[in-house]
Each structure stands twice: as structure tokens, then as C-alpha cells.
Design an enzyme around this catalytic site. Structure first.
Site, PDB file in Angstrom:
ATOM      1  CB  ILE A  12      -0.962   0.010   1.213  1.00  0.00           C
ATOM      2  CG1 ILE A  12      -1.805  -1.266   1.229  1.00  0.00           C
ATOM      3  CG2 ILE A  12      -1.872   1.233   1.154  1.00  0.00           C
ATOM      4  CD1 ILE A  12      -2.660  -1.447   2.476  1.00  0.00           C
ATOM      5  CG  ASP A  32      10.111  -0.372   3.671  1.00  0.00           C
ATOM      6  OD1 ASP A  32       8.902  -0.278   3.380  1.00  0.00           O
ATOM      7  OD2 ASP A  32      10.667  -1.465   3.937  1.00  0.00           O
ATOM      8  CG  LEU A  34      14.193  -2.331   1.853  1.00  0.00           C
ATOM      9  CD1 LEU A  34      15.413  -2.269   0.929  1.00  0.00           C
ATOM     10  CD2 LEU A  34      12.909  -2.225   1.029  1.00  0.00           C
ATOM     11  CG  ASP A  58      13.313  -1.199  12.885  1.00  0.00           C
ATOM     12  OD1 ASP A  58      12.226  -0.713  13.242  1.00  0.00           O
ATOM     13  OD2 ASP A  58      13.639  -2.378  13.091  1.00  0.00           O
ATOM     14  CB  THR A 133      -6.112  -3.349   9.849  1.00  0.00           C
ATOM     15  OG1 THR A 133      -6.945  -4.417   9.421  1.00  0.00           O
ATOM     16  CG2 THR A 133      -5.600  -3.685  11.255  1.00  0.00           C
ATOM     17  CG  ASP A 134     -11.189  -4.535   8.267  1.00  0.00           C
ATOM     18  OD1 ASP A 134     -10.108  -5.148   8.413  1.00  0.00           O
ATOM     19  OD2 ASP A 134     -11.997  -4.805   7.350  1.00  0.00           O
ATOM     20  CD  GLU A 135      -7.129  -8.761   9.765  1.00  0.00           C
ATOM     21  OE1 GLU A 135      -6.666  -9.445  10.682  1.00  0.00           O
ATOM     22  OE2 GLU A 135      -6.942  -9.017   8.570  1.00  0.00           O
ATOM     23  CE1 TYR A 159      -1.332  -6.463  10.570  1.00  0.00           C
ATOM     24  CE2 TYR A 159      -3.601  -7.221  10.367  1.00  0.00           C
ATOM     25  CZ  TYR A 159      -2.612  -6.294  10.077  1.00  0.00           C
ATOM     26  OH  TYR A 159      -2.907  -5.194   9.314  1.00  0.00           O
ATOM     27  CB  ALA A 161      -3.420  -8.552  19.484  1.00  0.00           C
ATOM     28  CE  LYS A 163      -1.786  -1.831  11.700  1.00  0.00           C
ATOM     29  NZ  LYS A 163      -0.748  -0.966  11.060  1.00  0.00           N
ATOM     30  CG  LEU A 199      -7.935 -14.850  -1.224  1.00  0.00           C
ATOM     31  CD1 LEU A 199      -7.797 -16.341  -0.939  1.00  0.00           C
ATOM     32  CD2 LEU A 199      -9.344 -14.384  -0.852  1.00  0.00           C
TER      33      LEU A 199
END
Ligand code: NAD
Ligand code: DAU
Length: 357
Positions: A12, A32, A34, A58, A133-135, A159, A161, A163, A199
């Protein structure tokens, strides 16, 4: 004026930088680390572009971040950097804690010190935009209303948790120190330059390679899909007009069960790259063991960003997924370099001259 973007060699972030520099001349400093997910080949078109400064490092390296802030004096910091893959977080959560929680904390500390020393007008204009994220909201039942910004946090994977923890830190830095933060919580993205562990790109590259298309469990888990360039336009809009301290959910109102996504990808490939034997790629679908703790359904209520900031996605799922499949068909070299690991050499072979660190 300059902006500092973290994690912009990833899916993104890199799409964001490409779109940003296509529309504006405001320079970008790209910090980044990398990891395996960082791919500078995605940004090859910016190799000789003075508006893009790449720094390998980092977000948790406080000294480096402080030096970059002092040197480039950005008017905003956009934090895309994260470990982002749920399956990897299940196998080895440590990196997720280090980058998503400790890294975000160190970044916030460096930004707080820099921001505190700015003159008043620059201080009030400054923004720290955190990409989330929506998660973090957990999993919905089949008939539950979509996640709003006030939905309670109920993260279910290491992941999500990690975020969620980073979102809380960002919120606390606004509440406690007055740092002008903006947080965005977006649904599943798809589009060009997506690493084929997720996916949609995995299904495209496996289908073309004649490999099985692994569908977890019964394939009826629901995700809410947004074309990546729509996510980028939403972030630009939030950066421009979002109110400090606010959270904005971003989504495209495109809920689909995974199995439907896989069938759509197969149908597009059947049309655009038919198999020599005329069989459908869907014959390669293979149901496999489910992801542990697999969230059943995500859905984003994106009415706040539309109502308050006038943002709406430009793509429908049908137009976005067609563009995505076409992009993968047109860019076999990018895919081959990701699969062979050759993309990891890019920074040395092609980018060394412009890399700062
Ligand atoms: P990605 O995994 O493709 O890219 C992450 C980038 O961050 C990579 O370039 C990686 O090298 C870099 N990075 C990792 N650790 C770092 C560190 N410690 N310091 C500096 N850089 C580091 O991820 P993505 O899909 O582009 O996601 C970007 C952001 O958007 C993440 O914060 C993610 O949580 C969030 N998000 C992703 C989606 C999605 O569907 N992909 C949806 C909503 C939100
Ligand atoms: O919702 C936003 C999130 O979307 C982001 O925060 C994450 O960074 C991003 O990776 C994505 O998480 P998901 O776990 O939803 O994405 P993934 O592509 O891994 O999986 C999408 C769905 O497809 C999920 O229900 C699991 C399923 N799946 C995934 C893979 C890789 C399969 O059935 N088979 C697979 O091989």
C-alpha cells in the site's frame, strides 16, 4: 514541504508514493526496513526522481528517525510500516510485537520530540497519520451491522492485537501530549504490487502456475474489498482534511465470501488467459485446513469519511478486480522476481546510488 512515509516499499505504501508523486511535486522521504515484504522494484520508476528519497531503516531506530526528522523537516509523518500478514503472525508473532507495537512507540516518541520543537504555525499544521486495519474490531456475525469507528476493539490474531495496541498508543499521544494524529482503519486491499502471500495475488499466480488454489476452511469467510488506489485517495483526503484526534474507517462496501473471490479470479483468467485445454482455472481450487482463530466476517461502515470528508471509492469491485488481474498478466517479471527472491537484490543492484542509508 516534505512528507515522511514509513513502510513505503510495501504494497500500500508504494502505491501511495506512486500516486502521490503522480499528482504532486511535494517530496517524499521513504523509511523502510525492507523486510521480505519490502520491494523497491515496485518503485523502480522513481529511481532517478529527486522527489523520492529512500532510506533503509527501522521505525524502531529512534536515532535514525530523529535524524531524518531534523534533516527533512516533514510537515507530516504517515505510518504504513508494519508486519501485515495474519498467517505469519500466527506462526511467529515476535516481529509483529517489535514492529507494530514497539516500533510505533519509538516512532511516536521521535515524532513527539520533533513536533514539540516546531514553531507554533508548523506545530499546529503538523500531522501524524497512522494507517491501521478493520481487523482491530474483531469478527462480525452474519447479520451484524458493519464496523463503525466506535465499535469496540476485539482483536483476535497476534497481528490484529499488535495493530490494536499501536492504535491505542497513537490515540494516547493525542490525548496526553496533544500530538495531532489521524488514524485510518481500512478493510482488505487488493491491486497492483500485492505480495503473493495474500489471497488475491496468491490465487492469480498459483492459477497461472497450474498450482492448487488453497481455500481455508469452507471458504465462506467474508472480507470487504477495496482497490488499493482508493485506499490511497482516502488517506490523502484524511491527511488534507481530517480532524486531529479522529479515526476514519475506510472501505468500499464490497463484502464477498472468499470462495466467490476465488471464482471471480478464475473466471477473469479463463477470459483473459484461457488454458490451452479450455478447462477452467477453478478446477485447481483445493479446500485446505482452516486458519487458527479465523475471523468469520469483516465489514466497514465508511459513512463517516464520506459524510465528513466527501470521500468515496472510484472503483467498483468488478472494475478493480479486472484491473488487478490484467496488471498481474502484464507484469510477469515483477511476479517472477518476487517468487525467485531476486527483488531483494534490487536495492544493491539498482538503487544503491540513491539510497541514503
Ligand atoms: P506490506 O507487508 O506489504 O508492507 C509493509 C512494509 O513495511 C514493507 O515494505 C516492510 O519492509 C516495511 N516494514 C516492516 N517492518 C518495518 C520496520 N520495523 N521499519 C520500517 N519498515 C518496516 O503491508 P501493506 O499491505 O502495504 O500494509 C501497509 C499498512 O496498511 C500496514 O500498517 C497494514 O497494517 C495496513 N493495512 C493493510 C491492509 C491490506 O489489506 N493489506 C488493509 C488495511 C490496513
Ligand atoms: O482486513 C484488513 C487486513 O486484510 C489487513 O489488515 C491485513 O494486513 C491483510 O493481510 C488482510 O488480512 P486477511 O487475513 O484478511 O488477508 P489474507 O489475504 O491473508 O486473507 C484473506 C482471506 O482469505 C482470509 O479469510 C483468509 C483467506 N485465505 C487466505 C490465503 C492467503 C485463504 O482462504 N487462502 C489463502 O491461501
Amino acid at each position: 514541504m516534505t512528507i515522511l512515509i514509513t513502510g513505503a516499499a510495501g504494497f500500500i505504501g508504494a502505491n501511495f508514493v506512486l500516486d502521490w508523486l503522480a499528482q504532486s511535486d511535494e517530496p517524499v522521504v521513504n523509511l523502510d526496513k525492507l523486510t521480505y515484504a519490502g520491494n523497491l522494484e515496485t518503485l523502480a520508476s522513481l529511481q532517478d526522481d529527486a522527489r523520492h528519497t529512500f532510506v533503509q531503516g527501522d521505525i524502531g531506530d529512534a536515532e535514525l528517525v530523529a535524524r531524518l526528522l531534523a534533516q527533512h523537516q516533514p510537515r507530516a509523518v504517515l505510518n504504513f510500516a508494519a508486519e501485515s500478514h495474519v498467517d505469519r503472525s500466527i506462526h511467529s508473532p515476535e516481529d509483529f510485537i517489535q514492529t507494530n507495537i514497539v516500533g510505533t512507540f519509538r516512532l511516536l516518541e521521535a515524532v513527539r520530540a520533533y513536533w514539540g520543537g516546531l514553531p507554533e504555525d508548523a506545530k499546529s499544521a503538523f500531522r501524524f497519520l497512522h494507517v491501521s486495519t478493520d481487523e482491530v474490531y474483531g469478527s462480525l456475525g452474519a447479520t451484524d451491522p458493519a464496523f463503525t469507528e466506535t465499535h469496540r476493539y476485539e482483536p483476535n490474531s497476534p497481528y490484529s492485537a499488535s495493530k490494536a495496541a499501536s492504535d491505542h498508543l497513537v490515540r494516547a499521544y493525542h490525548h496526553t501530549y496533544g500530538l495531532p494524529v489521524l488514524t485510518t482503519n481500512c478493510s482488505n486491499n487488493y491491486g497492483p504490487y500485492h505480495f503473493p502471500e495474500k489471497l488475491i495475488p496468491l490465487m492469480i499466480v498459483n492459477a497461472l502456475a497450474g498450482k492448487p488454489l488453497p481455500v481455508y476452511g469452507d471458504g465462506m469467510q467474508v472480507r470487504d474489498w477495496l482497490y488499493v488506489k482508493d485506499h490511497c485517495s482516502a488517506i490523502r483526503r484524511v491527511l488534507d482534511a481530517g480532524r486531529p484526534g479522529e479515526v476514519y474507517n475506510i472501505g468500499g462496501w464490497n463484502e464477498k465470501p472468499n470462495i466467490e473471490i476465488v471464482h471471480t479470479v478464475c473466471a477473469l483468467l479463463d477470459e483473459l488467459r484461457p488454458k490451452p485445454d479450455a478447462n477452467s482455472y477453478s478446477a485447481q481450487i483445493s479446500y485446505v485446513k482452516d486458519r487458527p482463530g479465523h475471523d468469520r466476517r469483516y465489514a466497514i461502515d465508511a459513512s463517516k469519511i464520506e459524510r465528513e470528508l466527501g470521500w468515496k471509492p472510484a472503483e467498483t469491485f468488478e472494475s478493480g478486480i479486472r484491473k488487478t488481474v490484467q496488471w498481474y498478466l502484464a507484469n510477469p517479471e515483477w511476479v517472477a522476481h518476487v517468487q525467485s527472491g531476486a527483488y531483494r537484490d534490487w536495492v544493491q543492484t539498482q538503487y544503491a546510488a540513491t539510497a541514503e542509508a
